[in-house]
Scaffold this motif. Structure first.
Motif, mmCIF file in Angstrom:
data_model
loop_
_atom_site.group_PDB
_atom_site.id
_atom_site.type_symbol
_atom_site.label_atom_id
_atom_site.label_comp_id
_atom_site.label_asym_id
_atom_site.label_seq_id
_atom_site.Cartn_x
_atom_site.Cartn_y
_atom_site.Cartn_z
ATOM 1 N N UNK A 158 -9.017 -12.068 -7.924
ATOM 2 C CA UNK A 158 -8.783 -11.987 -6.482
ATOM 3 C C UNK A 158 -9.388 -10.702 -5.910
ATOM 4 N N UNK A 159 -9.485 -10.663 -4.608
ATOM 5 C CA UNK A 159 -10.004 -9.468 -3.929
ATOM 6 C C UNK A 159 -9.007 -8.316 -4.078
ATOM 7 N N UNK A 160 -9.529 -7.156 -4.439
ATOM 8 C CA UNK A 160 -8.709 -5.954 -4.530
ATOM 9 C C UNK A 160 -9.613 -4.738 -4.436
ATOM 10 N N UNK A 161 -8.985 -3.601 -4.146
ATOM 11 C CA UNK A 161 -9.679 -2.312 -4.218
ATOM 12 C C UNK A 161 -8.938 -1.472 -5.245
ATOM 13 N N UNK A 162 -9.688 -0.804 -6.090
ATOM 14 C CA UNK A 162 -9.089 0.079 -7.078
ATOM 15 C C UNK A 162 -9.443 1.505 -6.685
ATOM 16 N N UNK A 163 -8.419 2.304 -6.407
ATOM 17 C CA UNK A 163 -8.640 3.689 -5.975
ATOM 18 C C UNK A 163 -8.349 4.644 -7.121
ATOM 19 N N UNK A 164 -9.307 5.514 -7.386
ATOM 20 C CA UNK A 164 -9.085 6.580 -8.353
ATOM 21 C C UNK A 164 -9.719 7.852 -7.808
ATOM 22 N N UNK A 165 -10.341 8.657 -8.624
ATOM 23 C CA UNK A 165 -10.866 9.956 -8.199
ATOM 24 C C UNK A 165 -11.609 9.876 -6.875
ATOM 25 N N UNK A 166 -11.447 10.885 -6.055
ATOM 26 C CA UNK A 166 -12.108 11.035 -4.755
ATOM 27 C C UNK A 166 -11.567 10.101 -3.680
ATOM 28 N N UNK A 167 -10.427 9.504 -3.911
ATOM 29 C CA UNK A 167 -9.782 8.668 -2.884
ATOM 30 C C UNK A 167 -8.509 9.377 -2.420
ATOM 31 N N UNK A 168 -8.014 8.939 -1.275
ATOM 32 C CA UNK A 168 -6.777 9.477 -0.715
ATOM 33 C C UNK A 168 -5.880 8.296 -0.375
#
Length: 172
Positions: free
Chosen positions: A102-112
């Motif tokens: 499914x559609x998703x965003x994975x946030x890690x380094x350099x994200x807020x």
């Protein structure tokens, strides 16, 4: 009303660029959202509200580890906080569960990430669905559970939509 425990607040403020500023804000307004850098203390999987609520519900009903989960009702998104360096494990498990993720965003380094304050009320834009109760702590079980339930929930939603389409077509 969802309330973050004292150790949960400590964990969140340690993740802040300026922990003292964060503590002072929450001391004066415990409902205030705050922007935290992602990567060192946690990572985040962000999905649409429908998929996120179904996934969260499945995790809860099956008593599987969910970790901290938050909602941004205005953006219609749900965020699942994961331990640092979980990206590879999450992607491997998800790929093993489905060939059409499914559609998703994975946030890690350099994200807020904007997190709710330690005390949220129903109707707040940012709300804890499952507040942090301590260290976000490493938990491969949490990462695995989320990947499995995300795939299962996406499949369930797609099947339910298909059934609705068939029923609508047959009614014509």
């Amino acid at each position: 009303m969802q309330r973050v425990t004292r150790s949960g607040v400590q964990w969140l403020t340690r993740a802040a660029v300026d922990g003292e500023e964060c503590r002072n804000l929450w001391r004066h307004n415990p409902r205030a959202p705050y922007a935290l850098p992602v990567g060192e203390h946690f990572e985040v999987l962000v999905v649409g509200q429908e998929l996120g609520m179904e996934t969260f519900g499945q995790l809860r009903r099956r008593r599987m580890p969910a970790g901290p989960v938050l909602a941004d009702w205005a953006a219609r998104q749900i965020g699942f906080m994961l331990p640092p360096r979980s990206r590879g494990s999450f992607h491997r498990v998800l790929a093993g569960e489905t060939s059409t993720p499914p559609a998703f965003r994975y946030l890690d380094a350099d994200a807020v990430l904007v997190v709710p304050g330690p005390l949220t009320l129903s109707g707040d834009r940012y709300e804890w669905l499952c507040p942090p109760v301590g260290e976000g702590g490493p938990s491969s079980g949490r990462t695995t559970a989320l990947a499995v339930m995300l795939a299962a929930s996406a499949d369930l939603i797609a099947r339910a939509a298909h059934i609705g389409e068939v029923e609508l077509h047959e009614a014509r």
